[in-house]
Design a protein around this motif. Structure first.
Motif, short mmCIF file in Angstrom:
data_model
loop_
_atom_site.label_atom_id
_atom_site.label_comp_id
_atom_site.label_asym_id
_atom_site.label_seq_id
_atom_site.Cartn_x
_atom_site.Cartn_y
_atom_site.Cartn_z
N LYS A 112 2.75 2.77 6.86
CA LYS A 112 1.50 2.18 6.36
C LYS A 112 1.54 1.98 4.85
O LYS A 112 0.77 1.19 4.31
CB LYS A 112 0.31 3.05 6.75
N GLY A 113 2.44 2.67 4.18
CA GLY A 113 2.55 2.53 2.73
C GLY A 113 3.60 1.53 2.28
O GLY A 113 3.86 1.41 1.08
N PRO A 144 2.08 -1.35 -0.16
CA PRO A 144 1.92 -0.84 -1.52
C PRO A 144 3.25 -0.50 -2.20
O PRO A 144 3.39 -0.63 -3.41
CB PRO A 144 1.05 0.41 -1.34
N VAL A 203 -1.89 3.81 -6.14
CA VAL A 203 -2.42 3.44 -4.82
C VAL A 203 -1.59 4.08 -3.71
O VAL A 203 -2.13 4.61 -2.74
CB VAL A 203 -2.43 1.90 -4.66
N LEU A 207 -3.02 6.61 -0.95
CA LEU A 207 -2.97 6.06 0.41
C LEU A 207 -2.25 7.00 1.37
O LEU A 207 -2.68 7.19 2.51
CB LEU A 207 -2.28 4.70 0.39
N ASN A 208 -1.14 7.58 0.92
CA ASN A 208 -0.38 8.47 1.79
C ASN A 208 -1.05 9.83 1.95
O ASN A 208 -0.71 10.60 2.84
CB ASN A 208 1.04 8.65 1.25
N GLU A 264 -4.61 10.12 2.16
CA GLU A 264 -5.84 9.95 2.94
C GLU A 264 -5.57 9.18 4.24
O GLU A 264 -4.95 8.13 4.23
CB GLU A 264 -6.87 9.19 2.10
N SER A 267 -7.16 5.07 5.33
CA SER A 267 -7.50 4.24 4.18
C SER A 267 -6.58 3.03 4.10
O SER A 267 -5.46 3.05 4.61
CB SER A 267 -7.39 5.03 2.88
N THR A 268 -7.03 1.97 3.44
CA THR A 268 -6.21 0.80 3.20
C THR A 268 -5.97 0.68 1.70
O THR A 268 -6.66 1.32 0.89
CB THR A 268 -6.90 -0.49 3.70
N ALA A 269 -4.99 -0.14 1.33
CA ALA A 269 -4.65 -0.30 -0.08
C ALA A 269 -5.83 -0.85 -0.88
O ALA A 269 -6.10 -0.43 -2.01
CB ALA A 269 -3.44 -1.22 -0.22
N VAL A 306 -8.46 1.91 -1.44
CA VAL A 306 -8.01 2.86 -2.44
C VAL A 306 -8.11 2.26 -3.84
O VAL A 306 -8.54 2.92 -4.79
CB VAL A 306 -6.55 3.30 -2.16
#
Length: 357
Positions: free
Chosen positions: A213-214, A217, A282, A286-287, A289, A292-294, A297
């Motif tokens: 998911k990261g 970013p 970011v 992000l990693n 929480e 959450s999305t970029a 954040v």
């Protein structure tokens, strides 16, 4: 047959020199003797001591190995500073400064707590280094082939930017899983203390997406960082030899050349840290929480929040980048890989511009 002059050009791995692809052509036999005496200043010929030719499979494999050593070892060495930097980004009220961050961490977790996340850091950044440096060499060859000799020289900065961005795209895919694990270990006390504890727990809670998911970013952070890292380094080396170093590179010893490499790497690292820091903030949040999305954040941090921890990151990235280039260049020296001087304008281009008789 391959033209001798182009063979000479292709053997050089320029830190700043253009690259040239070999094209099979038919040439009159009588032209060969003239080509043997013709030297293009854009790249040096391969030294007799070189262990392989530029662009060969052995060359690219050893460049990838150099990337593993340069990135994996250096990022692991600065894990304590990285841990404090990440905690300042995600919890600025608790970790108010670098010194305070170290003090609070040692008080809560002991000295060993500063090493949290070392395993995913070493694995993740070793894989990233393999792709970053290995693919950079590959893409430089590819893009140089598209541009041709003269355009490669004229557009060399654009070539460095394009090649490094392309390489980093794949490098971040390799890095993303371990980066997610590292940040989770470092920024969520009590969640997990080791790689073996964290990976199955993250997978059970969020599935495979937890590890990727990261990645977007990461691209936002690492691609500008790497473009600056390579392009700024290449041009800084060129500038140092042209205006600062009091003698030609050919007269410098290997040790003196490595000093220039280190200085150019540190200068590039300072700019790298500034360019990529907002995205780094970011990624850290992000990693930490879930869900959450970029964009969320980014809105939460605001214009000031994204710059928290910048000083720590400049110190870390400046040192890292300098050491990475130093180690990478040292690997090339150790394995006797081609290391030609910075580029000069090809003779054919000089003639076109009327710079030679």
């Amino acid at each position: 047959m391959y033209p001798t002059a182009l063979t000479q050009l292709a053997r050089g791995n320029p830190f700043s020199a253009p690259l040239f692809a070999l094209q099979k052509v038919e040439e009159p036999q009588q032209n060969l003797s003239r080509q043997n005496t013709r030297k293009l200043a854009a790249a040096a010929t391969s030294d007799e001591g070189d262990s392989c030719e530029f662009g060969s499979q052995k060359y690219l494999v050893l460049c990838g190995f150099g990337g593993i050593l340069s990135c994996g070892t250096t990022h692991t060495a600065v894990v304590p500073l990285d841990l404090v930097k990440c905690r300042m980004q995600v919890n600025p009220d608790k970790y108010k400064s670098i010194g305070n961050g170290f003090s609070v961490t040692v008080k809560e977790d002991g000295v060993r707590g500063l090493a949290k996340g070392w395993a995913p850091t070493f694995i993740g950044y070793s894989m990233q280094g393999l792709c970053k440096f290995g693919f950079y060499e590959v893409f430089k060859i590819f893009y140089s082939d598209l541009l041709g000799e003269e355009n490669t020289y004229l557009w060399r900065t654009s070539l460095y930017l394009a090649a490094s961005a392309s390489a980093e795209f794949f490098a971040d895919i390799a890095l993303a899983p371990m980066e997610a694990v590292k940040v989770r270990i470092q920024t969520q006390p009590g969640y997990a203390n080791t790689l073996r504890q964290c990976v199955p727990k993250m997978f059970a809670e969020e599935g495979l997406w937890a590890f990727y998911k990261g990645v977007v970013p990461l691209w936002m952070r690492q691609i500008p960082y790497t473009m600056m890292k390579f392009a700024c380094f290449e041009r800084t080396v060129e500038t140092l030899y042209k205006y600062v170093v009091p003698k030609p590179r050919s007269e410098c010893s290997k040790s003196e050349q490595l000093v220039v490499t280190f200085v150019a790497g540190y200068i590039a690292g300072v700019f790298c840290a500034i360019v990529s820091h907002p995205a780094d903030s970011v990624v850290s949040v992000l990693n930490k929480e879930k869900g959450s999305t970029a964009v969320q954040v980014l809105k939460k941090l605001g214009p000031k929040g994204v710059w928290k921890g910048l000083v720590a990151r400049i110190i870390m990235i400046g040192t890292l980048t300098a050491l990475q280039w130093f180690i990478y260049d040292s690997v090339k020296v150790y394995f006797r890989l081609p290391r030609p001087p910075p580029p000069e304008m090809p003779e054919s281009l000089k003639k076109k511009l009327g710079l030679t008789d």
